[in-house]
Design a protein around this motif. Structure first.
Motif, PDB file in Angstrom:
ATOM      1  N   ILE A 270       0.851  -1.182   0.000  1.00  0.00           N
ATOM      2  CA  ILE A 270       0.000   0.000   0.000  1.00  0.00           C
ATOM      3  C   ILE A 270       0.892   1.238   0.000  1.00  0.00           C
ATOM      4  N   ASP A 271       0.671   2.095  -0.947  1.00  0.00           N
ATOM      5  CA  ASP A 271       1.515   3.279  -1.112  1.00  0.00           C
ATOM      6  C   ASP A 271       1.560   4.124   0.155  1.00  0.00           C
ATOM      7  N   ASP A 275       5.288   0.140   2.418  1.00  0.00           N
ATOM      8  CA  ASP A 275       6.099  -0.159   1.233  1.00  0.00           C
ATOM      9  C   ASP A 275       7.489   0.493   1.242  1.00  0.00           C
ATOM     10  N   PRO A 298       0.554  -5.795  -5.082  1.00  0.00           N
ATOM     11  CA  PRO A 298       0.229  -4.377  -5.227  1.00  0.00           C
ATOM     12  C   PRO A 298      -1.291  -4.229  -5.206  1.00  0.00           C
ATOM     13  N   MET A 299      -1.806  -3.538  -4.216  1.00  0.00           N
ATOM     14  CA  MET A 299      -3.245  -3.575  -3.975  1.00  0.00           C
ATOM     15  C   MET A 299      -4.042  -2.917  -5.085  1.00  0.00           C
ATOM     16  N   ASN A 300      -5.228  -3.487  -5.329  1.00  0.00           N
ATOM     17  CA  ASN A 300      -6.182  -2.844  -6.223  1.00  0.00           C
ATOM     18  C   ASN A 300      -6.800  -1.674  -5.477  1.00  0.00           C
ATOM     19  N   SER A 307      -3.914   3.451  -2.156  1.00  0.00           N
ATOM     20  CA  SER A 307      -3.539   3.201  -3.548  1.00  0.00           C
ATOM     21  C   SER A 307      -2.292   2.328  -3.599  1.00  0.00           C
ATOM     22  N   ARG A 308      -1.998   1.812  -4.771  1.00  0.00           N
ATOM     23  CA  ARG A 308      -0.847   0.944  -4.948  1.00  0.00           C
ATOM     24  C   ARG A 308       0.413   1.768  -5.157  1.00  0.00           C
ATOM     25  N   GLU A 333      -0.846  -9.101 -11.884  1.00  0.00           N
ATOM     26  CA  GLU A 333      -2.067  -8.306 -11.736  1.00  0.00           C
ATOM     27  C   GLU A 333      -3.175  -8.858 -12.618  1.00  0.00           C
ATOM     28  N   SER A 336      -7.818  -5.429 -12.542  1.00  0.00           N
ATOM     29  CA  SER A 336      -7.973  -4.181 -11.793  1.00  0.00           C
ATOM     30  C   SER A 336      -9.028  -3.277 -12.407  1.00  0.00           C
TER      31      SER A 336
END
Length: 355
Positions: A270-271, A275, A298-300, A307-308, A333, A336
């Motif tokens: 998660i940004d 991370d 990397p999260m949707n 956000s990712r 991925e 998304s």
């Protein structure tokens, strides 16, 4: 009423004998259920009509379900569905396909199923976690998700190759129904999927992990870790206990010792939250030498403003783990653009319905 898709093969044997039928009728019933996708008892043409009537009189049924909504990714490799099982129950499930190098050309087709409506774990970055908990799903409702996608794949000459319990809900918080579903889906007289083709994902139900290690089923275990320390993990997973990171590491070690199967730690990137290089270094120190595998996700994007990270940041995080001696991959991925993260499609559809 009892759904026939709830009945294990051994129970089916006892049922047909109780109805005064020879045991081979159980095999006929199971074949029809898992290979021919009947929608109601009267569709079971392999058995006599008198036996159909006896099943109905004894309170057995094939539960009705209907497709409410379907979305498919631009590349056609990801399909997400909402199924309706009764007047209120909407269940979300996903099919993810990957190209295969095998001679037959069949893709790897992974079905992601839900075990609950909503989720009690409350993860702040998860759409399902934010919708709250509504109810547990029954084993037959879990099985039905797999069979629904099976019908779709059969029309393409394809089949389900893998199954992940990573949809809506916490599988180990609905332990008995999850395990019953696994037994139905892996039994050679029922759906017949290989046990090692199944992964159960948990955000950290320790008692469930220990109990699963004692079951005679060879499924894979994935633990959603998301942080290398308790302070950060508590921010992301509000239901986490005060020593959740250590407890999970120890539970994973017990699981590996009892089963011999490597545990995967899932880590949603998660940004700006979990991370950084510092966090990656801490995670590497935590997991180094325990033989575990880390799956970076990397999260949707979901509700909540999370956000990712940028691709460069994801790769840097991975490299720190690898340099620290931790086996690590980045999840490919999928979907998304069609709200493929757990709970997103159901949330979106309900919003549209209630507008």
């Amino acid at each position: 009423m009892t759904d026939l898709y709830r009945v294990l093969p051994e129970e089916m044997d006892a049922l047909v004998i109780k109805l005064g039928q020879p045991r081979y009728r159980a095999d006929q019933l199971l074949h029809a259920l898992y290979q021919e996708s009947p929608k109601k008892i009267s569709d079971l043409h392999q058995i006599p009509s008198a036996m159909q009537d006896a099943l109905v009189a004894a309170g057995y049924t094939i539960g009705p379900k209907s497709e409410v909504h379907r979305v498919t990714s631009e590349d056609g490799h990801t399909t997400k569905l909402l199924l309706k099982f009764d007047e209120e129950t909407l269940i979300e499930m996903v099919l993810m396909q990957y190209r295969s190098s095998k001679e037959d050309g069949h893709p790897r087709s992974t079905v992601c199923v839900s075990t609950q409506v909503g989720c009690p774990m409350g993860c702040v970055f998860c759409a399902t976690g934010q919708m709250g908990f509504e109810k547990n799903l029954k084993a037959e409702e879990i099985v039905a998700q797999v069979l629904y996608f099976t019908q779709i794949l059969r029309q393409r000459g394809e089949h389900v190759t893998n199954l992940v319990f990573m949809g809506m809900g916490e599988p180990l918080a609905n332990y008995d129904e999850t395990v019953r579903a696994v037994r139905l889906l892996t039994h050679p007289r029922a759906f017949g999927l290989g046990q090692r083709s199944i992964t159960i994902s948990t955000v950290g139900v320790i008692s469930g992990i220990d109990k699963l290690a004692d079951e005679d089923i060879q499924v894979k275990l994935a633990i959603s870790l998301h942080a290398p320390n308790d302070v950060l993990r508590k921010k992301l997973v509000p239901t986490a206990g005060p020593n959740s990171v250590e407890d999970l590491i120890l539970a994973a070690k017990r699981y590996f010792k009892k089963t011999g199967r490597r545990v995967t730690f899932e880590y949603a990137l998660i940004d700006g939250m979990n991370d950084s290089n510092k966090v990656a270094t801490e995670l590497a120190q935590l997991l180094k030498g325990n033989g575990a595998h880390v799956n970076l996700i990397p999260m949707n994007p979901t509700a909540g403003g999370f956000s990712r990270p940028a691709r460069k940041r994801v790769l840097a995080f991975q490299q720190i783990l690898r340099d620290g001696g931790v086996n690590c991959t980045i999840r490919v991925e999928k979907g998304s653009e069609i709200s493929a993260a757990c709970g997103q499609l159901r949330t979106d559809v309900i919003k549209n319905i209630t507008r």
